[in-house]
Design a protein around this motif. Structure first.
Motif, PDB file in Angstrom:
ATOM      1  N   TYR A 141       0.764  -1.155  -0.082  1.00 46.41           N
ATOM      2  CA  TYR A 141       0.066   0.146  -0.029  1.00 46.41           C
ATOM      3  C   TYR A 141       0.827   1.195   0.061  1.00 46.41           C
ATOM      4  N   PRO A 142       1.043   1.955  -1.176  1.00 50.12           N
ATOM      5  CA  PRO A 142       1.805   2.993  -1.264  1.00 50.12           C
ATOM      6  C   PRO A 142       1.575   4.133  -0.385  1.00 50.12           C
ATOM      7  N   VAL A 143       2.343   4.836   0.231  1.00 49.91           N
ATOM      8  CA  VAL A 143       2.255   5.911   0.805  1.00 49.91           C
ATOM      9  C   VAL A 143       1.546   7.225   0.353  1.00 49.91           C
ATOM     10  N   TRP A 144       1.438   7.132  -1.007  1.00 51.02           N
ATOM     11  CA  TRP A 144       0.683   8.341  -1.684  1.00 51.02           C
ATOM     12  C   TRP A 144      -0.839   7.891  -1.856  1.00 51.02           C
ATOM     13  N   ASN A 145      -1.113   6.761  -1.787  1.00 50.28           N
ATOM     14  CA  ASN A 145      -2.709   6.201  -1.740  1.00 50.28           C
ATOM     15  C   ASN A 145      -3.314   6.621  -0.345  1.00 50.28           C
ATOM     16  N   SER A 146      -3.654   7.501  -0.221  1.00 50.02           N
ATOM     17  CA  SER A 146      -4.568   8.378   0.965  1.00 50.02           C
ATOM     18  C   SER A 146      -5.760   7.463   1.366  1.00 50.02           C
ATOM     19  N   THR A 147      -6.203   6.819   0.286  1.00 59.00           N
ATOM     20  CA  THR A 147      -7.500   5.988   0.689  1.00 59.00           C
ATOM     21  C   THR A 147      -7.274   4.648   1.354  1.00 59.00           C
ATOM     22  N   LYS A 148      -6.168   4.093   1.108  1.00 56.37           N
ATOM     23  CA  LYS A 148      -5.759   3.033   1.788  1.00 56.37           C
ATOM     24  C   LYS A 148      -4.595   3.105   2.816  1.00 56.37           C
ATOM     25  N   ARG A 149      -4.103   4.294   3.089  1.00 50.56           N
ATOM     26  CA  ARG A 149      -3.143   4.385   3.946  1.00 50.56           C
ATOM     27  C   ARG A 149      -3.001   5.877   4.705  1.00 50.56           C
ATOM     28  N   VAL A 150      -2.714   5.682   5.859  1.00 46.83           N
ATOM     29  CA  VAL A 150      -2.747   7.149   6.788  1.00 46.83           C
ATOM     30  C   VAL A 150      -1.434   7.160   7.641  1.00 46.83           C
ATOM     31  N   VAL A 151      -0.714   8.286   7.325  1.00 49.71           N
ATOM     32  CA  VAL A 151       0.599   8.522   8.105  1.00 49.71           C
ATOM     33  C   VAL A 151       0.294   9.379   9.162  1.00 49.71           C
ATOM     34  N   ARG A 152       0.946   9.035  10.453  1.00 50.25           N
ATOM     35  CA  ARG A 152       0.766   9.989  11.584  1.00 50.25           C
ATOM     36  C   ARG A 152       2.012  10.458  11.919  1.00 50.25           C
ATOM     37  N   ASP A 153       2.426  11.449  11.778  1.00 52.81           N
ATOM     38  CA  ASP A 153       3.715  12.003  12.548  1.00 52.81           C
ATOM     39  C   ASP A 153       3.332  12.089  14.270  1.00 52.81           C
ATOM     40  N   PHE A 154       4.911  11.601  14.912  1.00 52.75           N
ATOM     41  CA  PHE A 154       4.665  11.166  16.430  1.00 52.75           C
ATOM     42  C   PHE A 154       4.633  12.595  17.209  1.00 52.75           C
TER      43      PHE A 154
END
Length: 438
Positions: A141-154
């Motif tokens: 799941y590539p990081v650019w695919n926002s519909t499949k992946r969420v990235v939260r900075d700590f």
């Protein structure tokens, strides 16, 4: 006889002393919010407390200084000094809380010339992906695919006040109640704020070497600490959510390729079915003067931990820190190393650790994930077959061998006795019986 007993007692005492010396033992002291004289330590700032725990582990003139903090971003900073039994950590709280002076000697030791080695582990990001294909792999799941992946900075998380773990010496926990910006972005302005701890880091610093009583029963020694990373009722963004933890490792050594390797063990006495241990080593060519992160490739989907709720852990290739530079500049590592951590005089990498196995139901099955790892100085501890296992193996192999040996001896002796008996009969039959003439 008395002299013999005294000699044996002296030898036994010497052996015990040698064993104690070889195993090593440190005097460990833990201070939560060490010498903090600012309000943020008591009341928090922007909803988050300024947590910094100083753990000092001394062995003669050899001292390990642990500065473990959630200020801006969770970080474990370790400074190893030698030659000064009174070496102490110094924290300038005003600079530490001031972004403009954050890297200006906010963290230091009393005599920098005594520093042998220093390193840091920084928790940079929490990845979440919707594993609709049940691949249990972050790479799918590539990081650019926002519909499949969420990235939260700590640095978006809010932290409760650090607290000691009840009944456990030199153990403490950092609890996060929620995340800030990500909640608004994903769930909207009206999203309910969750004030129940849902993400936590629990740390344990050890004075000697042994094995942790909790699954997965990792080994530990006097040069390291273990931590548990736990998600407990953390609100998922997807119906098939899985999580991954992004780590950055900073090593006070010239550019040297770090390595991450799995080693095999024949011992599954403590973690049945787990025959692998993963080691990330900062100085593969000279591990004695380097650092390590060690874990078994297993996490747990419920508490208490057991084999029935165990699932897999996957590690990924090591990468550079270009995408997390801004986050690292808010870490306790930057407060100590400053801009040097981005030069050739030091080494820095990132990697991801994901949790879950295909067909385990994903995180949403139990809304719980917990993973344990060790961070330490020197060679990582190695699994060895315990005396109990050696005893069982010896009994299993030795008893049949003993039976065969003694059985063979019995048969040989019996045959020899029968042979001797027949010879005696033959000799006796050759003599004349009573009444017979010679």
């Amino acid at each position: 006889m008395a002299a013999h007993r005294e000699a044996m007692a002296f030898v036994a005492t010497c052996l015990l002393v040698l064993i104690a010396t070889a195993s090593g033992k440190r005097t460990v002291t833990t201070k939560i919010n060490y010498k903090c004289d600012i309000p943020e330590c008591q009341t928090g700032y922007n909803g988050s407390f300024a947590n910094l725990v100083y753990v000092r582990a001394q062995e003669e003139s050899d001292v390990l200084h642990y500065a473990i903090s959630t200020i801006h971003i969770p970080t474990i900073l370790v400074i190893h000094t030698r030659g000064d039994a009174n070496s102490q950590l110094s924290v300038n709280w005003e600079k530490l809380m001031n972004e403009e002076e954050f890297n200006n000697d906010s963290i230091s030791v009393s005599d920098s010339s005594k520093v042998v080695y220093s390193y840091a582990l920084v928790f940079t990001k929490l990845h979440e992906y919707n594993d609709t294909s049940d691949a249990a792999s972050l790479s799918s799941y590539p990081v650019w695919n926002s519909t499949k992946r969420v990235v939260r900075d700590f640095n978006e998380f809010e932290w409760m006040e650090a607290s000691a773990v009840k009944g456990e010496e030199n153990s403490f926990v950092f609890n996060s109640t929620m995340w800030t910006n990500s909640t608004v972005n994903m769930l909207g302005q009206d999203a309910p704020r969750n004030y129940t701890p849902s993400l936590s880091f629990t740390f344990r610093v050890y004075a000697d070497q042994s094995r942790e009583t909790r699954l997965p029963h990792l080994l530990y020694n006097e040069n390291g600490t273990q931590f548990d990373f736990t998600l407990d009722n953390f609100t998922p963004a997807f119906s098939m959510s899985r999580f991954a933890l992004e780590l950055a490792v900073i090593s006070d050594s010239h550019k040297e390729e770090m390595s991450i390797k799995e080693t095999k063990s024949i011992d599954d006495e403590y973690t049945p079915g787990i025959f692998r241990v993963t080691n990330l080593v900062t100085r593969p060519k000279d591990p004695v003067d380097g650092a390590f992160i060690q874990w078994k490739p297993v996490s747990y989907q419920d508490s208490p931990r057991s084999r029935s709720v165990a699932t897999s852990v996957k590690s990924y290739e090591l990468g550079d820190t270009k995408n997390v530079t801004s986050l690292l500049k808010t870490s306790l590592a930057y407060a100590y190393f400053s801009d040097a951590m981005f030069t050739d005089s030091m080494n820095a990498i990132t990697t991801n650790i994901s949790f879950g196995l295909s067909k385990d139901g994903s995180y949403t099955k139990t809304n719980y994930t917990s993973w344990t790892a060790s961070v330490g100085y020197g060679n990582p501890p190695m699994d060895k077959v315990s005396l109990l296992v050696i005893g069982v193996i010896s009994a299993g192999l030795g008893i049949p061998v003993i039976i065969i040996i003694f059985g063979g001896l019995f048969v040989c002796i019996r045959k020899q006795r029968n042979k001797n008996y027949r010879q005696l009969q033959d000799v006796s039959s050759s003599y004349p019986q009573n009444g017979e003439s010679t």
